[in-house]
Every structure is written in structure tokens, then in C-alpha cells.
Design a protein around this motif. Sequence first.
Motif, PDB file in Angstrom:
ATOM      1  N   ARG A 150       0.575  -1.310   0.252  1.00 50.66           N
ATOM      2  CA  ARG A 150      -0.457  -0.137   0.139  1.00 50.66           C
ATOM      3  C   ARG A 150       0.966   1.228   0.085  1.00 50.66           C
ATOM      4  O   ARG A 150       0.640   2.557  -0.596  1.00 50.66           O
ATOM      5  CB  ARG A 150      -0.995  -0.274   1.326  1.00 50.66           C
ATOM      6  CG  ARG A 150      -1.946  -1.333   0.908  1.00 50.66           C
ATOM      7  CD  ARG A 150      -3.179  -0.386   2.394  1.00 50.66           C
ATOM      8  NE  ARG A 150      -2.634   0.086   3.706  1.00 50.66           N
ATOM      9  CZ  ARG A 150      -3.280  -1.537   4.516  1.00 50.66           C
ATOM     10  NH1 ARG A 150      -3.618  -2.881   3.887  1.00 50.66           N
ATOM     11  NH2 ARG A 150      -1.945  -1.562   5.931  1.00 50.66           N
ATOM     12  N   LEU A 151       2.160   0.512   0.729  1.00 50.71           N
ATOM     13  CA  LEU A 151       2.634   2.558   0.953  1.00 50.71           C
ATOM     14  C   LEU A 151       3.816   2.317  -0.638  1.00 50.71           C
ATOM     15  O   LEU A 151       4.760   3.141  -0.585  1.00 50.71           O
ATOM     16  CB  LEU A 151       3.957   2.330   2.285  1.00 50.71           C
ATOM     17  CG  LEU A 151       3.544   2.712   3.406  1.00 50.71           C
ATOM     18  CD1 LEU A 151       4.073   1.998   4.601  1.00 50.71           C
ATOM     19  CD2 LEU A 151       2.580   4.019   3.179  1.00 50.71           C
ATOM     20  N   GLY A 152       3.618   1.557  -1.718  1.00 54.87           N
ATOM     21  CA  GLY A 152       4.235   1.447  -2.287  1.00 54.87           C
ATOM     22  C   GLY A 152       6.021   0.791  -2.827  1.00 54.87           C
ATOM     23  O   GLY A 152       6.410   1.069  -3.222  1.00 54.87           O
ATOM     24  N   LEU A 153       5.993  -0.147  -1.727  1.00 56.65           N
ATOM     25  CA  LEU A 153       7.151  -0.868  -1.822  1.00 56.65           C
ATOM     26  C   LEU A 153       6.588  -2.562  -1.429  1.00 56.65           C
ATOM     27  O   LEU A 153       6.763  -3.168  -0.196  1.00 56.65           O
ATOM     28  CB  LEU A 153       7.336  -0.323   0.415  1.00 56.65           C
ATOM     29  CG  LEU A 153       8.150   0.924   0.240  1.00 56.65           C
ATOM     30  CD1 LEU A 153       7.908   1.046   1.809  1.00 56.65           C
ATOM     31  CD2 LEU A 153       9.010   1.408  -0.800  1.00 56.65           C
ATOM     32  N   ASN A 154       6.978  -2.679  -2.470  1.00 59.42           N
ATOM     33  CA  ASN A 154       6.285  -4.067  -2.835  1.00 59.42           C
ATOM     34  C   ASN A 154       7.979  -4.973  -2.104  1.00 59.42           C
ATOM     35  O   ASN A 154       8.713  -5.098  -3.105  1.00 59.42           O
ATOM     36  CB  ASN A 154       6.369  -4.406  -4.241  1.00 59.42           C
ATOM     37  CG  ASN A 154       4.899  -3.914  -4.744  1.00 59.42           C
ATOM     38  OD1 ASN A 154       3.660  -3.481  -3.975  1.00 59.42           O
ATOM     39  ND2 ASN A 154       4.684  -3.057  -5.588  1.00 59.42           N
ATOM     40  N   ALA A 155       7.407  -5.894  -1.573  1.00 59.96           N
ATOM     41  CA  ALA A 155       8.856  -7.096  -1.001  1.00 59.96           C
ATOM     42  C   ALA A 155       8.381  -8.191  -0.637  1.00 59.96           C
ATOM     43  O   ALA A 155       7.219  -8.971  -1.357  1.00 59.96           O
ATOM     44  CB  ALA A 155       8.515  -6.845   0.372  1.00 59.96           C
ATOM     45  N   ASN A 156       8.878  -8.938  -2.037  1.00 62.45           N
ATOM     46  CA  ASN A 156       9.086 -10.297  -1.985  1.00 62.45           C
ATOM     47  C   ASN A 156       8.625 -11.097  -0.966  1.00 62.45           C
ATOM     48  O   ASN A 156       9.761 -10.738   0.274  1.00 62.45           O
ATOM     49  CB  ASN A 156      10.870 -10.969  -2.620  1.00 62.45           C
ATOM     50  CG  ASN A 156      10.386 -12.080  -3.061  1.00 62.45           C
ATOM     51  OD1 ASN A 156       9.760 -13.447  -1.871  1.00 62.45           O
ATOM     52  ND2 ASN A 156      10.314 -13.031  -4.461  1.00 62.45           N
ATOM     53  N   LEU A 157       7.874 -11.401  -0.788  1.00 61.81           N
ATOM     54  CA  LEU A 157       7.508 -12.495   0.876  1.00 61.81           C
ATOM     55  C   LEU A 157       8.408 -13.852   0.889  1.00 61.81           C
ATOM     56  O   LEU A 157       8.993 -13.302   2.694  1.00 61.81           O
ATOM     57  CB  LEU A 157       6.066 -13.137   0.955  1.00 61.81           C
ATOM     58  CG  LEU A 157       5.357 -13.612   1.743  1.00 61.81           C
ATOM     59  CD1 LEU A 157       5.243 -12.169   2.393  1.00 61.81           C
ATOM     60  CD2 LEU A 157       4.142 -14.315   1.430  1.00 61.81           C
TER      61      LEU A 157
END
Length: 184
Positions: A56-63
Motif C-alpha cells: 500500500r505504501l508502494g514498497l513491494n517486497a518479495n514475501l
Amino acid sequence: MASNGEKNKKVTSKSPSFSLRSPSLNALRLQRIFDLFDHNGDGFITLEELSQALSRLGLNANLSDLKSTVESYIQPGNTGLNFEDFSSLHKTLDDCFFAGDDDLSSPAAADESDLAEAFKVFDENGDGFICARELQAVLKKLGLPEGGEMERVERMIISVDRNKDGRVDFFEFKNMMRTVKQIS
């Protein structure tokens, strides 16, 4: 292609907004972030909740990367990070990336700088004021229900708008934050 040395470089840029210098404001900010990330309100931030919040904050992290980083902070038997775990993770990241960032000479100057950075987050168009639309946009980005109701956002503005011009200037913002700081 980047070498392994280039891939493993630490982030060296310092961000004055990452760690507020006022312990009470920092603790309040961390608690609010924790509450936002703890989507179901069970007192734990699961990896899925953390991943969703970062997205949601635009910080897509790999799980899987997130899991390897965060898992060591989750206490055995817990389903996710409790607030103390979250605080420890935050402190470790702060120390790792921003240790020694004491470029401001006095606590008052540091507090002023922190408030200015926070104000800029809300003042999206940079005109020196926070209007209801800007406040609503930030609340929506954070996934807060208040962001969906303009009437509620306008009441929030009115509650701190001392000069009754329909928007919040930096002076009004500072006064509001001082009130929050005194309550905590």
C-alpha cells in the motif's frame, strides 16, 4: 551485470524522516504504524499483513525475502510480530542504515526538522498548507477509513485550523503535534 559487491552494498543515504529524534513522538509514530499494519487488530503483524502494508505504501517486497528478514524477530509460538518485536526490528533497521545521523545541533532543531518533514508528507503540492483533499489522500494511502469520508476529513482540519482559513499551516500543525506529544 552487477557484481556481488555491488549487490550487497548497504544503503548509505540518510533520511531525517526515518527516525524522529523525539522519543515520545517516535514511540507514538511506531505504535500508530504498528496499529495500521495489524490489519485484523489481533496485536500481531503477520508476514502477510506486513507485505500488504508495504505494498500500500508502494514498497513491494518479495514475501520470501521479507520472511527471512523478519522471522528472527518473531518470538517462538507467536503468529507474527508483537509491538515489542516490531520496535526491535525498527531499531535494528534504524541503527543499521542511519546510525550516527546526528547532523542537527540541538534537540529543538531536530524536533523542528522532524515536524517539517512530517508536514511535507501531508502538503503534497508544496504550497505550505494542508487542505482537506491532501489530508484525505494521505489517509487513503495509509488505508485509514477516515480517508473515505470527506466530511470527517474536513472536521479534522477544522479541529486544528486556528485562523479558520480552511487549511492547516505549519504553525497550526506544530501546535497540533505538541498537543499529541503532551498526551503521550
